[in-house]
Design a protein around this motif. Structure first.
Motif, PDB file in Angstrom:
ATOM      1  N   SER A 138      46.380  25.948  25.340  1.00 58.35           N
ATOM      2  CA  SER A 138      47.725  25.432  25.072  1.00 58.35           C
ATOM      3  C   SER A 138      47.678  23.983  24.581  1.00 58.35           C
ATOM      4  O   SER A 138      48.522  23.561  23.791  1.00 58.35           O
ATOM      5  CB  SER A 138      48.614  25.557  26.308  1.00 58.35           C
ATOM      6  N   THR A 139      46.676  23.213  25.032  1.00 60.09           N
ATOM      7  CA  THR A 139      46.511  21.848  24.509  1.00 60.09           C
ATOM      8  C   THR A 139      46.260  21.882  23.006  1.00 60.09           C
ATOM      9  O   THR A 139      46.889  21.150  22.233  1.00 60.09           O
ATOM     10  CB  THR A 139      45.320  21.135  25.186  1.00 60.09           C
ATOM     11  N   ALA A 140      45.337  22.761  22.595  1.00 60.72           N
ATOM     12  CA  ALA A 140      44.982  22.844  21.177  1.00 60.72           C
ATOM     13  C   ALA A 140      46.195  23.237  20.343  1.00 60.72           C
ATOM     14  O   ALA A 140      46.466  22.639  19.293  1.00 60.72           O
ATOM     15  CB  ALA A 140      43.846  23.850  20.980  1.00 60.72           C
ATOM     16  N   ILE A 141      46.951  24.228  20.831  1.00 56.95           N
ATOM     17  CA  ILE A 141      48.138  24.685  20.087  1.00 56.95           C
ATOM     18  C   ILE A 141      49.187  23.575  20.039  1.00 56.95           C
ATOM     19  O   ILE A 141      49.765  23.283  18.984  1.00 56.95           O
ATOM     20  CB  ILE A 141      48.719  25.963  20.726  1.00 56.95           C
ATOM     21  N   GLY A 142      49.416  22.923  21.191  1.00 54.21           N
ATOM     22  CA  GLY A 142      50.406  21.851  21.248  1.00 54.21           C
ATOM     23  C   GLY A 142      50.049  20.701  20.318  1.00 54.21           C
ATOM     24  O   GLY A 142      50.905  20.159  19.614  1.00 54.21           O
ATOM     25  N   ALA A 143      48.761  20.334  20.294  1.00 57.35           N
ATOM     26  CA  ALA A 143      48.324  19.235  19.435  1.00 57.35           C
ATOM     27  C   ALA A 143      48.436  19.635  17.970  1.00 57.35           C
ATOM     28  O   ALA A 143      48.823  18.833  17.117  1.00 57.35           O
ATOM     29  CB  ALA A 143      46.887  18.842  19.777  1.00 57.35           C
ATOM     30  N   GLY A 144      48.104  20.900  17.679  1.00 55.96           N
ATOM     31  CA  GLY A 144      48.169  21.383  16.305  1.00 55.96           C
ATOM     32  C   GLY A 144      49.598  21.423  15.797  1.00 55.96           C
ATOM     33  O   GLY A 144      49.891  21.014  14.673  1.00 55.96           O
ATOM     34  N   LEU A 145      50.494  21.930  16.644  1.00 53.92           N
ATOM     35  CA  LEU A 145      51.899  22.008  16.238  1.00 53.92           C
ATOM     36  C   LEU A 145      52.523  20.619  16.200  1.00 53.92           C
ATOM     37  O   LEU A 145      53.342  20.318  15.335  1.00 53.92           O
ATOM     38  CB  LEU A 145      52.684  22.913  17.190  1.00 53.92           C
ATOM     39  N   GLY A 146      52.125  19.785  17.181  1.00 51.43           N
ATOM     40  CA  GLY A 146      52.541  18.384  17.214  1.00 51.43           C
ATOM     41  C   GLY A 146      53.992  18.166  16.855  1.00 51.43           C
ATOM     42  O   GLY A 146      54.885  18.453  17.640  1.00 51.43           O
TER      43      GLY A 146
END
Lengths: 239, 99
Positions: A147-155
């Motif tokens: 979820s960190t990776a997705i959150g950072a990607g979506l930003g």
């Protein structure tokens, strides 16, 4: 001590931890999105979730983040917030029973508040097998890192994560976990001492000192509680 | 996709410190002889630590967060974990909408 049905312990662990794993997804999304606003790349934010893997300390790090990163300040803040792990590990380790040291050292890497709280709660009624501990410990890393990776990607797409109430999920999880430790009035004393001290220190001295101060106040309150000697007779667990 | 060297150093420093706190408890002797007071102090660790982490949000952030925390506490007497989180998140969103 009887031998346990290991696969049943593993399944029970998964059943116990999955709600926490689901609940930590929005928190991971928020962390990733906030990290992006602080100038961390998706890879850097994800790397932090993999290597540090401690939500509270990671959010605190974002609060004091600057460019270039203040390495010593970040390390010190992390130490203060995660000092609670020392007490948690000291409390949990003897309950894990006969587990080899390398396995203990490896599995403790994945100790979170949630996994640890579930293991401690189980220990109140029965011994914890290593299978159970591994099951509760290993679910959150996937949810948190993913979820960190997705959150950072979506930003930027996510916008202000506060509008979705996702920032409050962290508090709600903790309240549900605290409820599992409720044992009556003696628990109320601990909670009151920890909560009031933490809030006051947060307002006067500031983060991250509130974690250590609040925890120590709650523990001191329990030690000074005159009921401590009586409760021994009532709550002696069957070993 | 870049990793800044100073950022990497900070992340590694945070990771090392965190892992040390996670394993430090193992160094304490198992089966320590504990007086009732020490024992109740140890049993207080879980709730004390958890409360200390969220107290700033629940008590010192704003009335919306405090009220939502009270709703969560009430929910926690009846609902499982995910239910408490659902109730808490919906409550805080509604309170922020009206306030």
């Amino acid at each position: 001590m009887n031998s346990h049905d290991d696969s049943r312990d593993f399944r029970q662990g998964i059943a116990d931890i999955w709600p926490a794993a689901v609940a930590c997804v929005p928190i991971g999304l928020v962390f990733g999105a906030l990290a992006a606003t602080k100038g961390l790349s998706t890879l850097e934010a994800t790397l932090m979730s993999v290597l540090v893997f401690a939500g509270g300390a990671q959010f605190a790090a974002l609060e004091i983040w600057a460019t270039p990163a203040p390495v010593l300040l970040l390390a010190f803040s992390t130490l203060l917030i995660n000092a609670r792990h020392i007490l948690m590990g000291a409390s949990l380790a003897p309950k894990l029973g006969k587990v080899s040291l390398p396995r203990k050292l490896l599995s403790m890497y994945f100790m979170t508040d949630e996994a640890w709280a579930l293991a401690e709660r189980r220990a109140m009624t029965q011994p914890i097998s290593f299978k159970y501990w591994i099951a509760v410990a290993l679910m959150l890393p996937f949810a948190w890192v993913g979820s960190t990776a997705i959150g950072a990607g979506l930003g930027a797409l996510v916008g202000d994560p506060r509008r979705l109430g996702a920032d409050f999920a962290f508090t709600a999880i903790f309240i549900a976990l605290i409820a599992a430790f409720w044992k009556g009035r003696s628990t109320a004393v601990i909670i009151a001492a920890a909560a009031i001290t933490s809030a006051i220190v947060y307002r006067t001295i500031g983060t991250p000192w509130h974690v250590l101060a609040g925890a120590l106040a709650g523990i001191a309150a329990a030690a000074l509680d005159p009921r401590a000697d009586e409760s021994e007779l009532v709550e002696e667990p069957a070993t | 996709m870049s990793v800044d060297p100073t950022t990497l150093a900070a992340i590694i420093a945070m990771a090392v410190v965190t892992y040390l706190t996670r394993i430090a408890g193992l160094a304490l002797p198992a089966n320590m002889k504990m007086s009732p007071r020490v024992k109740s102090a140890f049993e207080a660790i879980p709730p004390a630590v958890l409360v200390a982490v969220i107290a700033p949000t629940a008590l010192a952030t704003g009335w919306r967060e405090s009220l939502a925390a009270v709703v969560c506490i009430l929910a926690a007497t009846r609902l499982p974990l995910l239910g408490v989180v659902g109730v808490g998140v919906v409550t805080i969103v509604l309170l922020r909408l009206i306030g």
